[in-house]
Design a protein around this motif. Structure first.
Motif, PDB file in Angstrom:
ATOM      1  N   GLY A  85      -7.943  10.952   2.888  1.00 47.10           N
ATOM      2  CA  GLY A  85      -6.676  11.659   2.748  1.00 47.10           C
ATOM      3  C   GLY A  85      -6.855  13.079   2.256  1.00 47.10           C
ATOM      4  O   GLY A  85      -6.200  14.011   2.740  1.00 47.10           O
TER       5      GLY A  85
ATOM      6  N   SER B  49      -6.596  -0.462   3.479  1.00 48.67           N
ATOM      7  CA  SER B  49      -7.484   0.047   4.529  1.00 48.67           C
ATOM      8  C   SER B  49      -8.918  -0.441   4.380  1.00 48.67           C
ATOM      9  O   SER B  49      -9.566  -0.807   5.372  1.00 48.67           O
ATOM     10  CB  SER B  49      -7.458   1.576   4.536  1.00 48.67           C
TER      11      SER B  49
ATOM     12  N   VAL C 144      -4.059   2.370   7.577  1.00 49.85           N
ATOM     13  CA  VAL C 144      -4.038   3.597   8.377  1.00 49.85           C
ATOM     14  C   VAL C 144      -5.373   4.324   8.505  1.00 49.85           C
ATOM     15  O   VAL C 144      -5.477   5.279   9.275  1.00 49.85           O
ATOM     16  CB  VAL C 144      -2.994   4.591   7.820  1.00 49.85           C
TER      17      VAL C 144
ATOM     18  N   TRP D 157      -0.683  11.931   7.811  1.00 50.07           N
ATOM     19  CA  TRP D 157      -0.890  12.818   6.666  1.00 50.07           C
ATOM     20  C   TRP D 157      -0.833  14.295   7.072  1.00 50.07           C
ATOM     21  O   TRP D 157      -0.510  15.147   6.243  1.00 50.07           O
ATOM     22  CB  TRP D 157      -2.197  12.486   5.949  1.00 50.07           C
TER      23      TRP D 157
ATOM     24  N   TYR E  83     -10.460   5.547   1.407  1.00 52.52           N
ATOM     25  CA  TYR E  83      -9.119   5.898   1.880  1.00 52.52           C
ATOM     26  C   TYR E  83      -8.620   7.185   1.234  1.00 52.52           C
ATOM     27  O   TYR E  83      -8.141   8.090   1.910  1.00 52.52           O
ATOM     28  CB  TYR E  83      -8.179   4.726   1.579  1.00 52.52           C
TER      29      TYR E  83
ATOM     30  N   GLN F 184      -4.250   7.676   9.728  1.00 53.01           N
ATOM     31  CA  GLN F 184      -4.045   8.543   8.569  1.00 53.01           C
ATOM     32  C   GLN F 184      -4.059  10.026   8.955  1.00 53.01           C
ATOM     33  O   GLN F 184      -3.249  10.809   8.456  1.00 53.01           O
ATOM     34  CB  GLN F 184      -5.126   8.256   7.532  1.00 53.01           C
TER      35      GLN F 184
ATOM     36  N   ALA G  79       0.980   7.964   0.321  1.00 51.06           N
ATOM     37  CA  ALA G  79       0.639   6.583   0.684  1.00 51.06           C
ATOM     38  C   ALA G  79       1.822   5.631   0.639  1.00 51.06           C
ATOM     39  O   ALA G  79       1.706   4.489   1.068  1.00 51.06           O
ATOM     40  CB  ALA G  79      -0.483   6.068  -0.224  1.00 51.06           C
TER      41      ALA G  79
END
Length: 370
Positions: free
Chosen positions: A169, A95, A118, A141, A165, A137, A241
């Motif tokens: 998340g 990413s 993502v 997620w 990243y 994401q 991931a």
């Protein structure tokens, strides 16, 4: 076809070819296995396009560049591909690298179709030039967080490393779990050894540990430590991931790597196109293709349709993103502006939460879909 990072992946026929730049991680510290699968998908689709007559009789040519997970190297590759006259650039897995590619491509007026990165904020400002195939994401997620809630997990620990990243998340998980009584505690793997991390899991009474870290280091030693700590036998290890998707995970961890749920962007059953492509990818790779390989194939499928219908000019390619409609290996692909996403987005590819079956680690089990 050659996978040499600085070579063309196809040999053009007589006459001018239509060139596409392909950006993939093929050397360390990039995730080489992921890059190899993206590239296999890209190359397989180029072959199929050319076997079907190319782009208005012109061969499609792939110019491959290795990003090695380095944003600066990737940006320089975009500049080189721009000078070589590519119609568009495509690919990338990491990413933070895809962000650098998107920024440089946008500045150069060069269309970029992102295959497999993502991070929601793929660009800082809205872009008409950038489109993405993989889900954002925040979308995928949240589905993973729903899986955790459905499995009864409210006390979540996350093993983390510094990264835009991974930080994104954590925010997605925390924001989605909190209204349901879920908590997220961050464990810094830069400060904690695997053994010390196990102590923190016991102290926080966590029921799940999510690996928001690189692979194989430090993910593999963490999994081994947790699996062999008798106090943590009931703790779920998760990897949103997607690290367990690849054969290297199973080769390094064996039975310890089974039962680790991860996100995968495939339908429960592939249609005729997906099944045919899957068989071709398996032959090309010498192993089962990951969802990342299908993302690579779909990338070229979309670009070929755009080039056929809108022409090879960069401006007309960018203008075609909201109009393109094509059957991909994982379903019909169309792009739109999704809330909170400022690039053209396929909303949405199929999303699964999957693990490797502890009874047969070479087999995957679908645990949740979204």
């Amino acid at each position: 076809m050659s996978t040499e990072p600085t070579a063309s992946a196809t040999v053009p026929a007589d006459g001018p070819s239509v060139r596409i730049g392909a950006l993939v991680p093929l050397t360390r510290p990039g995730w080489i296995e992921a890059g190899r699968h993206v590239l296999a998908g890209l190359e397989a689709a180029v072959r199929d396009v050319n076997d079907a007559g190319g782009i208005a009789g012109r061969q499609l040519e792939l110019l491959v560049r290795d990003t090695a997970a380095d944003p600066q190297r990737a940006a320089e590759a975009v500049e080189e591909l721009d000078r070589l006259g590519v119609a568009a650039v495509a690919g990338e897995y990491h990413s933070v690298v895809a962000r650098a590619v998107a920024a440089r491509a946008d500045a150069l007026g060069l269309p970029f179709l992102c295959s497999s990165a993502v991070l929601d904020a793929l660009t800082d400002e809205p872009s008409e030039l950038v489109a993405r195939l993989c889900p954002a994401q925040s979308h995928s997620w949240r589905i993973y967080a729903d899986f955790l809630l459905g499995a009864g997990h409210r006390r979540i620990a996350v093993a983390t490393q510094p990264s835009v990243y991974w930080a994104a998340g954590v925010r997605v998980l925390r924001d989605h779990l909190a209204p349901h009584g879920g908590t997220v505690v961050e464990l810094d793997t830069g400060a904690l050894s695997p053994a010390a991390l196990c102590e923190e899991l016991v102290r926080h009474d966590a029921t799940a540990l999510l690996l928001l870290v690189g692979h194989p280091e430090p993910a593999v030693p963490i999994v081994r430590a947790v699996r062999h700590d008798g106090r943590l036998t009931e703790v779920l290890i998760g990897a949103p991931a997607g690290q367990p998707e690849f054969a290297e995970w199973s080769a390094l961890l064996g039975a310890d790597g089974a039962g680790v749920p991860f996100l995968r962007y495939l339908p429960e059953r592939l249609g005729p196109l997906g099944a045919r492509v899957g068989a071709a990818l398996r032959e090309r790779l010498g192993e089962a293709p990951s969802f990342v390989a299908f993302e690579g194939y779909d990338t070229v499928t979309v670009l070929a349709e755009v080039l056929r219908t809108a022409g090879t000019g960069r401006k007309t390619i960018a203008e075609a993103w909201p109009r393109v409609g094509v059957e991909g290996t994982r379903g019909p692909i169309r792009f739109s502006r999704s809330p909170g996403i400022i690039v053209w987005q396929w909303a949405w590819p199929p999303v699964q939460v999957v693990d490797r079956d502890p009874a047969a680690p070479g087999r995957f089990r679908v645990l949740h879909t979204g």
